[in-house]
Design a protein around this motif. Structure first.
Motif, PDB file in Angstrom:
ATOM      1  N   GLN A   1       0.743  -1.313  -0.136  1.00  0.00           N
ATOM      2  CA  GLN A   1      -0.034  -0.107  -0.255  1.00  0.00           C
ATOM      3  C   GLN A   1       0.885   1.301  -0.102  1.00  0.00           C
TER       4      GLN A   1
ATOM      5  N   PHE B   1      -3.038  -1.792  -6.473  1.00  0.00           N
ATOM      6  CA  PHE B   1      -2.385  -2.758  -5.442  1.00  0.00           C
ATOM      7  C   PHE B   1      -3.913  -3.744  -5.401  1.00  0.00           C
ATOM      8  N   PHE B   2      -3.363  -5.062  -5.614  1.00  0.00           N
ATOM      9  CA  PHE B   2      -4.359  -6.054  -5.263  1.00  0.00           C
ATOM     10  C   PHE B   2      -3.646  -6.979  -4.242  1.00  0.00           C
ATOM     11  N   PRO B   3      -4.377  -7.442  -2.992  1.00  0.00           N
ATOM     12  CA  PRO B   3      -4.132  -8.234  -2.328  1.00  0.00           C
ATOM     13  C   PRO B   3      -4.671  -9.638  -2.341  1.00  0.00           C
TER      14      PRO B   3
ATOM     15  N   TYR C   1      -6.838 -11.720  -1.353  1.00  0.00           N
ATOM     16  CA  TYR C   1      -7.644 -12.086  -0.085  1.00  0.00           C
ATOM     17  C   TYR C   1      -8.331 -13.442  -0.173  1.00  0.00           C
ATOM     18  N   GLY C   2      -8.263 -14.214   1.115  1.00  0.00           N
ATOM     19  CA  GLY C   2      -8.858 -15.582   0.926  1.00  0.00           C
ATOM     20  C   GLY C   2      -9.055 -15.698   2.293  1.00  0.00           C
ATOM     21  N   ALA C   3      -9.281 -17.017   2.390  1.00  0.00           N
ATOM     22  CA  ALA C   3      -9.311 -17.787   3.981  1.00  0.00           C
ATOM     23  C   ALA C   3      -8.209 -17.550   4.688  1.00  0.00           C
TER      24      ALA C   3
ATOM     25  N   PRO D   1      -4.656  -5.878 -13.125  1.00  0.00           N
ATOM     26  CA  PRO D   1      -4.162  -5.601 -11.919  1.00  0.00           C
ATOM     27  C   PRO D   1      -3.343  -6.853 -11.063  1.00  0.00           C
ATOM     28  N   LEU D   2      -3.510  -8.016 -11.808  1.00  0.00           N
ATOM     29  CA  LEU D   2      -2.718  -9.084 -11.285  1.00  0.00           C
ATOM     30  C   LEU D   2      -1.590  -9.296 -11.906  1.00  0.00           C
TER      31      LEU D   2
ATOM     32  N   THR E   1       1.395 -11.494 -13.022  1.00  0.00           N
ATOM     33  CA  THR E   1       1.773 -12.976 -13.110  1.00  0.00           C
ATOM     34  C   THR E   1       3.203 -13.231 -13.857  1.00  0.00           C
TER      35      THR E   1
END
Lengths: 355, 177
Positions: free
Chosen positions: B20, B35-37, B39-41, B62-63, B65
């Motif tokens: 960030q 900025f892409f976090p 996110y998940g469990a 935004p990803l 690779t």
């Protein structure tokens, strides 16, 4: 002075834009990946002496929206795919009663509870009505945090102008990512359109009673009511189509994608250019009304299409309807919360072109 | 100029804050940023990951690779980080916590003793800022020249007492590479 550019999550930007658009009441229920939106409204609506309620369920939240919007208040709810399914009954009622409101779907993967990763599997539900009965909802699909803010702001105006629910169809990628955003100005509440059809305030005006309801037990009357709504839909289809296109004239193949997948497609187009392959982008911004006329024009020019979606292929059906067999339409999609990569999309475009 | 960076570490190392602050600083320097976090469990101690892009033109996906630069904050993240870096890209590792050697030979590897340098400043928590200084120097994408002003607008007033140490950490990271 121009507004400062802020770094925000898509979810928060939608909340701020709604507040600036004059959202008077927000009703929500938590679900990933849209929780920051509900949290943002919780933090800010009460400070502004507006209404924030965390409802006991999604069904309750949409019916609270129905109630608040029936009094003329700009109202909103948000959720993610399974929660939006629960809201469908209420959305159908709002459409049947011509109640303007804004519904935000920060979509996740499905079907069922599915997963929490980004997906575009809710296209059919969003653009075909979603609930029971004859109706459509306006559907706007942002590609960035800036556009999430701009389209949310616009959604409230469109809802009031046409007396329809407007759906913002984002996904977990748009909701969770942070980008720079410049917000439109705060709306002056006195500048908002008058709603002579709304309930409430009768004690001040002594006007006749207004009924806001979807119920009508007289078939001929209900048919006439539905027909009037469809006349409005026809007007919307004529005047409210939104799309963006890039390099379509030179393109050997036009990628058709909305929201997140349009960003990935843009990356594939840039990479193709470096290889000497001209790809174009056609990005529907309004998914309903769908930019069918422009797609038909491009097809008539002999352009061929590759539709890219984060689903098993839903928008591709609208593209095929628009193109009407005049040119080939291919499809590439990933689902289950898998985000396609720029490299994959480029490889598929090259396969289609045989290059 | 487009710099695509992938960052990974364990939850609590400041991976998200690093990402960030990197894009916030980039934005303040006039760049397009995203900025892409992932996110998940997620749970405490799990791997935290983020994709960050700064560019002088419109940003596509935004990803990240095929990363130009990858930051590895801990040992467990090394495997996914090595996969994320493009051929000829740079892998910046926190050498205090990453003991294994990267297997790929088609990338550049830069080692920074983030924890050690941060502890010398006063707290291992600043390891992420040491790493950000290194990222700035290695890539040149975000200069971090007016970092104090950026920190002042990024953090609420109650956290401003930590600003001098953050600045020291960034400077230490810049000098370390």
């Amino acid at each position: 002075m121009a507004e400062e550019k802020r770094l925000m999550k898509g979810n928060e930007a939608i909340g701020e834009a709604a507040i600036r658009a004059g959202c008077r009441a927000y009703f929500g229920y938590p679900i990933t990946p849209q929780n920051e939106l509900t949290a943002y409204m919780a933090r800010h609506m009460l400070d502004l002496k507006r209404t924030f309620i965390q409802a006991e369920s999604e069904v309750s939240a949409i019916n609270m929206v129905f109630g608040a919007a029936s009094t003329g208040a700009r109202s909103m709810t948000s959720s993610s795919s399974p929660g939006i399914s629960l809201k469908q009954e209420g959305i159908s009622y709002a459409c049947g009663a011509d109640v303007p409101c804004v519904i935000v779907n920060v979509a996740r993967s499905g079907p069922g509870l599915g997963g929490i990763s980004p997906s575009q599997g809710d296209y059919f539900q969003s653009t075909r009505g979603g609930g029971h009965g004859d109706y459509y909802t306006f559907v706007l699909a942002p590609k960035s945090v800036q556009e999430a803010a701009d389209l949310t702001y616009l959604a409230f105006d469109l809802a009031d102008k046409w007396r329809v629910p407007v759906l913002i169809l984002a996904d977990g990628l748009i909701g969770q990512m942070m980008e720079g955003v410049v917000f439109p100005k705060e709306r002056d509440p006195s500048s908002l359109p008058a709603k002579p059809w709304a309930t409430g305030n009768q004690y001040k005006t002594h006007r006749p009673i207004n009924h806001v309801t979807s119920l009508n037990l007289m078939p001929l009357e209900l048919e006439a009511q539905n027909n009037r709504r469809f006349e409005r839909y026809a007007e919307i289809a004529k005047s409210e189509v939104r799309y963006e296109e890039m390099n379509v004239d030179k393109a050997e193949l036009i990628l058709v994608a909305y929201g997140s997948s349009s960003r990935i497609s843009l990356g594939a187009i840039q990479a193709a250019k470096a290889l000497g392959i001209e790809l174009g982008l056609f990005r529907p911004i309004s998914l309903w009304p769908f930019p069918a006329k422009r797609m038909a024009e491009l097809a008539a020019k002999g352009k061929r299409f590759l539709v890219v979606e984060m689903s098993k292929g839903q928008m591709v059906e609208d593209v095929r309807l628009a193109v009407n067999g005049k040119s080939p339409v291919d499809f590439y999609g990933r689902c289950g919360g898998v985000i396609p990569t720029e490299e994959e999309v480029l490889a598929e475009a090259r396969r289609v072109l045989g290059k | 100029m487009t710099e695509k960076t992938f960052i990974a570490g364990f939850g609590g190392q400041g991976v998200i804050s690093l990402g960030q602050l990197w894009v916030y600083s980039g934005m303040k320097e006039g760049l397009e940023v995203t900025f892409f976090p992932f996110y998940g469990a997620e749970k405490r101690g799990g791997i935290a990951r983020a994709s960050v892009i700064v560019s002088s033109s419109e940003i596509a996906s935004p990803l990240v690779t095929q990363a130009d630069s990858v930051i590895v904050m801990n040992e467990d993240s090394l495997a996914i980080c090595e996969e994320a870096v493009r051929k000829g890209g740079v892998l910046i590792v926190n050498s205090n916590l990453v003991k294994s050697a990267p297997r790929r030979s088609d990338i550049r590897v830069v080692k920074v003793a983030c924890n050690e340098l941060a502890e010398a400043i006063g707290d291992a928590k600043f390891a992420n800022m040491v790493m950000m200084g290194a990222l700035s120097r290695v890539t040149g994408a975000v200069k971090l020249d007016s970092f104090e002003a950026v920190l002042r607008s990024f953090f609420p007033e109650s956290k401003h007492k930590f600003i001098p140490m953050n600045i020291k950490a960034v400077e230490a990271g810049k000098k370390a590479v």
